[in-house]
Design an enzyme around this catalytic site. Structure first.
Site, PDB file in Angstrom:
ATOM      1  N   ASP A  99       0.867  -1.189   0.000  1.00 56.81           N
ATOM      2  CA  ASP A  99       0.000   0.000   0.000  1.00 56.81           C
ATOM      3  C   ASP A  99       0.906   1.243   0.000  1.00 56.81           C
ATOM      4  O   ASP A  99       1.878   1.316   0.750  1.00 56.81           O
ATOM      5  CB  ASP A  99      -0.888  -0.015   1.251  1.00 56.81           C
ATOM      6  CG  ASP A  99      -1.939   1.079   1.228  1.00 56.81           C
ATOM      7  OD1 ASP A  99      -3.122   0.758   1.045  1.00 56.81           O
ATOM      8  OD2 ASP A  99      -1.575   2.263   1.400  1.00 56.81           O
ATOM      9  N   ASP A 128      -4.156   2.447  -4.742  1.00 54.02           N
ATOM     10  CA  ASP A 128      -2.814   2.416  -4.143  1.00 54.02           C
ATOM     11  C   ASP A 128      -2.528   1.153  -3.346  1.00 54.02           C
ATOM     12  O   ASP A 128      -1.557   1.104  -2.601  1.00 54.02           O
ATOM     13  CB  ASP A 128      -2.602   3.660  -3.268  1.00 54.02           C
ATOM     14  CG  ASP A 128      -3.207   3.531  -1.881  1.00 54.02           C
ATOM     15  OD1 ASP A 128      -4.265   2.881  -1.737  1.00 54.02           O
ATOM     16  OD2 ASP A 128      -2.616   4.068  -0.932  1.00 54.02           O
ATOM     17  N   GLU A 129      -3.366   0.152  -3.491  1.00 56.28           N
ATOM     18  CA  GLU A 129      -3.148  -1.079  -2.721  1.00 56.28           C
ATOM     19  C   GLU A 129      -3.262  -2.292  -3.628  1.00 56.28           C
ATOM     20  O   GLU A 129      -4.131  -2.353  -4.491  1.00 56.28           O
ATOM     21  CB  GLU A 129      -4.182  -1.195  -1.601  1.00 56.28           C
ATOM     22  CG  GLU A 129      -3.995  -2.437  -0.757  1.00 56.28           C
ATOM     23  CD  GLU A 129      -5.148  -2.640   0.222  1.00 56.28           C
ATOM     24  OE1 GLU A 129      -4.976  -2.331   1.399  1.00 56.28           O
ATOM     25  OE2 GLU A 129      -6.212  -3.127  -0.209  1.00 56.28           O
TER      26      GLU A 129
HETATM   27  P1  TTP Z   1      -5.306   4.932   2.034  1.00 55.65           P
HETATM   28  O1  TTP Z   1      -4.291   3.961   1.510  1.00 55.65           O
HETATM   29  O2  TTP Z   1      -6.298   4.461   3.009  1.00 55.65           O
HETATM   30  O3  TTP Z   1      -4.607   6.162   2.716  1.00 55.65           O
HETATM   31  P2  TTP Z   1      -3.278   6.879   2.334  1.00 55.65           P
HETATM   32  O4  TTP Z   1      -2.599   6.212   1.186  1.00 55.65           O
HETATM   33  O5  TTP Z   1      -3.548   8.356   2.171  1.00 55.65           O
HETATM   34  O6  TTP Z   1      -2.427   6.714   3.657  1.00 55.65           O
HETATM   35  P3  TTP Z   1      -1.795   5.362   4.254  1.00 55.65           P
HETATM   36  O7  TTP Z   1      -2.027   4.271   3.283  1.00 55.65           O
HETATM   37  O8  TTP Z   1      -0.333   5.686   4.441  1.00 55.65           O
HETATM   38  O9  TTP Z   1      -2.492   5.164   5.561  1.00 55.65           O
HETATM   39  O10 TTP Z   1      -6.088   5.563   0.821  1.00 55.65           O
HETATM   40  C1  TTP Z   1      -5.491   5.800  -0.449  1.00 55.65           C
HETATM   41  C2  TTP Z   1      -6.029   7.087  -1.032  1.00 55.65           C
HETATM   42  O11 TTP Z   1      -7.448   7.014  -1.132  1.00 55.65           O
HETATM   43  C3  TTP Z   1      -5.729   8.303  -0.193  1.00 55.65           C
HETATM   44  O12 TTP Z   1      -4.439   8.849  -0.444  1.00 55.65           O
HETATM   45  C4  TTP Z   1      -6.844   9.208  -0.557  1.00 55.65           C
HETATM   46  C5  TTP Z   1      -8.003   8.293  -0.875  1.00 55.65           C
HETATM   47  N1  TTP Z   1      -8.915   8.260   0.288  1.00 55.65           N
HETATM   48  C6  TTP Z   1      -9.954   9.148   0.307  1.00 55.65           C
HETATM   49  O13 TTP Z   1     -10.167   9.887  -0.657  1.00 55.65           O
HETATM   50  N2  TTP Z   1     -10.770   9.160   1.396  1.00 55.65           N
HETATM   51  C7  TTP Z   1     -10.558   8.361   2.503  1.00 55.65           C
HETATM   52  O14 TTP Z   1     -11.302   8.427   3.477  1.00 55.65           O
HETATM   53  C8  TTP Z   1      -9.469   7.452   2.463  1.00 55.65           C
HETATM   54  C9  TTP Z   1      -9.200   6.552   3.642  1.00 55.65           C
HETATM   55  C10 TTP Z   1      -8.670   7.445   1.342  1.00 55.65           C
HETATM   56 MG    MG Z   2      -2.254   4.128   1.134  1.00 56.04          MG
END
Ligand code: TTP
Ligand code: MG
Length: 430
Positions: free
Chosen positions: A6, A101-102
């Site tokens: 991720d 992103d995952e």
């Molecule tokens: P995530 O992978 O949950 O969050 P992140 O990449 O910003 O942070 P990390 O993985 O380090 O905890 O989500 C990926 C993207 O999805 C995030 O950059 C923005 C989007 N997203 C939203 O738009 N709203 C949300 O509530 C979440 C959780 C994510």
């Molecule tokens: Mg992320």
């Protein structure tokens, strides 16, 4: 072994890769502090002040006034996601993107090429850093659930390998909300019952958990006890609560891969089906599985920019008799819209009181979403973008955390500029 990767603070990391002067600073993507929107992504520097995704921008500003607030540019994020996927495919033949992103990689058999799992993980992280200038975190374990929990645990810029046999030791002391399906609401319910650690959860009798969480309780138990919907590793065979998946990591029906929208050709239909390890009469449980299967199928449709115009539900009974029924639907790729139809179809198939062995859904008569734009308006495109964010939120907060009704309310949150959508309210986590 399954590797979950991720990207750290994805939207922010892309902004930082494009504008290096933003690196190492508190950065928030979602809009300006005086706007009504919420935080989509916050850099770890901003998180130190308590800023979190889903929080109103004004609140984030109060916590961290020195933060740099940015609008998001979805098109850039898609481009980076595409490049991210491209790199991953060099490390495993089976890559499943579960959000922009995952991804999950099945790394079974890659040892000869890349070495031990940790070495592979390290190589992968370095390659992505080198090519894209974005940090990632990796979790590796024998099933998806533990790999995902490990990745979440190791954030940011981490790598955590959970060797076979040490899964319990790893998860028992963790807070119960690391489990899939335990969002803020369920956490509150469990905490009121004195369940705060995974260990407490596993010690609590099933009937209490069932009362507290409904059908979700047994799904969670199943997932953490080694099973997994998508990777039937270590599947318990004598456990009444277990189910068996017919779809391993990337094997999807009709040749449709789980690659992001922008990378694949058109499929004729998308199917997902599940065989229960023990035949069941529990309709509520079967319905929740139908919802799950629909969610997976719709996720694949969205990844391909496709809409389905027909839904089919299939049931196989314990005597192997198989029945199916279908219904035309107006073009959609929203599981929330198809579910009531599927539920109706399911019930119409259950005329006799016979145990169910397998259920499946098929979405067909697919058309490209772009045709719909011409016929209707941009709202469908907006809803699709929104659903990508929803997919991510649901993975983190559980299937039930975001409901169809909320989507309808929030679909007007996006506005558009020349470069793509401005993400005033891209987050739906709360
Ligand atoms: P995530 O992978 O949950 O969050 P992140 O990449 O910003 O942070 P990390 O993985 O380090 O905890 O989500 C990926 C993207 O999805 C995030 O950059 C923005 C989007 N997203 C939203 O738009 N709203 C949300 O509530 C979440 C959780 C994510
Ligand atoms: Mg992320």
């Amino acid at each position: 072994m399954i590797l979950c990767i991720d990207i750290d603070a994805f939207f922010v990391s892309v902004e930082q890769a494009l504008n290096p002067h933003l690196r190492g600073k508190p950065v928030i993507v979602g809009g300006q502090p005086n706007e009504r929107g919420v935080v989509a992504s916050a850099s770890y520097e901003a998180r130190r002040y308590g800023v979190r995704a889903g929080m109103p921008l004004s609140h984030a500003h109060r916590l961290c006034p020195q933060a740099i607030f940015l609008y998001g540019n979805y098109r850039n994020y898609e481009t980076y996601s595409e490049k991210f996927y491209e790199i991953l495919t060099h490390y495993s033949p089976t890559v499943e993107m579960t959000s922009l992103d995952e991804a999950f990689l099945d790394i079974k058999g890659t040892q000869r090429l890349f070495g031990e799992p940790q070495i592979l993980g390290q190589k992968l992280k370095s390659k992505i850093q080198e090519k894209l200038s974005i940090p990632t975190t990796i979790g590796i374990a024998r099933n998806r659930t533990i790999a995902k929990i490990a990745a979440d645990h190791a954030k940011p810029d981490g790598l955590l390998f959970i060797p076979r046999g040490s899964e319990q030791q790893f998860i028992l002391p963790l807070s119960v909300d690391v489990l899939p399906g335990i969002g803020p609401k369920n956490l509150e319910v469990l905490n009121r019952l004195g369940i705060s650690k995974v260990e407490d959860f596993l010690k609590t009798p099933s009937w209490i958990l069932n009362l507290a969480l409904g059908v979700q309780a047994r799904l969670i138990r199943f997932l953490i006890q080694g099973g997994d919907y998508r990777t039937p590793l270590e599947m318990p065979t004598n456990n009444a609560e277990s189910i068996k998946s017919t779809s391993p990591v990337t094997t999807t029906s009709h040749g449709l891969s789980n690659r992001p929208a922008f990378l694949t050709g058109q499929a004729k239909s998308v199917s997902r089906e599940t065989t229960f390890a023990e035949d069941t009469l529990d309709l509520e449980f079967v319905e929740s599985l139908i919802y799950y299967l629909l969610e997976r199928a719709c996720h694949a449709l969205r990844a391909e920019n496709l809409l389905a115009q027909k839904a089919t539900v299939k049931v196989r009974f314990s005597d192997f008799k198989t029945v199916l029924t279908q219904k035309k639907i107006s073009a959609t790729n929203c599981q929330q819209i198809i579910f009531p139809v599927a539920k109706h179809l399911l019930r119409s198939l259950l005329k006799e009181r016979k145990r169910i062995r397998l259920v499946g859904v098929n979405l067909s008569n697919l058309i490209s979403e772009t045709n719909q734009y011409l016929l209707f308006d941009k709202r469908i495109e907006r809803l699709n973008h929104l659903n990508l964010a929803l997919d991510r939120v649901r993975i983190r907060y559980g299937f039930g955390s975001v409901l169809a009704g909320k989507i309808m309310v929030l679909q007007d949150c996006y506005t558009k500029d020349n470069n793509g959508y401005i993400l005033h309210t891209p987050s739906l986590s709360q």
